[in-house]
Scaffold this active site. Sequence first.
Site, short mmCIF file in Angstrom:
data_model
loop_
_atom_site.label_atom_id
_atom_site.label_comp_id
_atom_site.label_asym_id
_atom_site.label_seq_id
_atom_site.Cartn_x
_atom_site.Cartn_y
_atom_site.Cartn_z
N HIS A 19 -6.87 38.88 20.01
CA HIS A 19 -8.58 37.87 19.70
C HIS A 19 -8.53 36.94 20.00
O HIS A 19 -9.57 36.45 20.10
CB HIS A 19 -8.58 37.94 17.96
CG HIS A 19 -9.89 38.95 17.46
ND1 HIS A 19 -11.05 39.03 18.04
CD2 HIS A 19 -10.42 38.63 15.92
CE1 HIS A 19 -12.09 39.42 17.30
NE2 HIS A 19 -11.33 38.65 16.12
N ASN A 66 -13.65 34.97 12.50
CA ASN A 66 -15.62 35.14 11.69
C ASN A 66 -16.53 34.21 11.43
O ASN A 66 -18.00 34.30 11.98
CB ASN A 66 -15.50 36.07 10.34
CG ASN A 66 -14.69 37.09 10.86
OD1 ASN A 66 -14.33 37.85 12.40
ND2 ASN A 66 -14.10 38.53 10.01
N ASP A 91 -12.68 38.25 23.45
CA ASP A 91 -12.60 39.39 23.66
C ASP A 91 -13.82 40.23 23.37
O ASP A 91 -14.55 39.74 22.78
CB ASP A 91 -11.83 39.90 23.11
CG ASP A 91 -11.97 39.78 20.99
OD1 ASP A 91 -12.59 38.69 20.75
OD2 ASP A 91 -11.65 40.94 20.32
N ASN A 112 -17.93 40.16 15.01
CA ASN A 112 -17.95 38.77 14.13
C ASN A 112 -18.27 37.71 14.11
O ASN A 112 -19.26 36.90 13.84
CB ASN A 112 -17.26 39.11 12.72
CG ASN A 112 -17.33 41.11 11.85
OD1 ASN A 112 -18.52 41.23 12.33
ND2 ASN A 112 -15.73 41.39 12.05
#
Length: 190
Positions: A19, A66, A91, A112
């Site tokens: 991430h 997020n 990513d 997200n």
Amino acid sequence: MKILAGLGNPGKEYEHTRHNMGFDVIDILAKRWNVSAWKETMKAETAAVVVNGEKVLLVKPLTYMNNSGEAVGAIANYYKVGLDDIYIICDDLDLPPGKVRIRKKGSAGGHNGIKSLIAHLGSEGFTRFRIGVGHPQDGHTVIEHVLGRPYGDDIAKIEEAKIKTADSIETALESGVDRAMNLFNPKRKA
């Protein structure tokens, strides 16, 4: 002025996870450009540099993945930077590990961080530099996968993709996003 925002999560436990591809590419560019004067502002770590005569603001949101749009949206609004001048590095589960794809706009595709950016920028029309991390294997959940570090053959593929992504951003800054897409996006099979 350009904003280069690498998406990721702050904190040692997230360093070099799937991430955090965006943070890693920003770090590669910062090293290439001898950037060391980072400051914390508007919920992000930022550093300014001049590349090819244009000011570039490197951004690592500290809002966690997020909520990436909170920081990037505030910075874009403050500096009055248009969508065409915002480059996002992230990513992508839907690309195989190590594949790089550049897109000028598009939906969030379930990401997200991108959803948050679309909400805070009010548009899907910003450029994304996406690094493939593949789908979870071995029974892992999506969260376990993206918050985990690459292993096995994926390590070399993803490290190479980070360098390729940094190269593609430098090309986009010098010659435009279309040129970068032509050079770095995977070629379609006939």
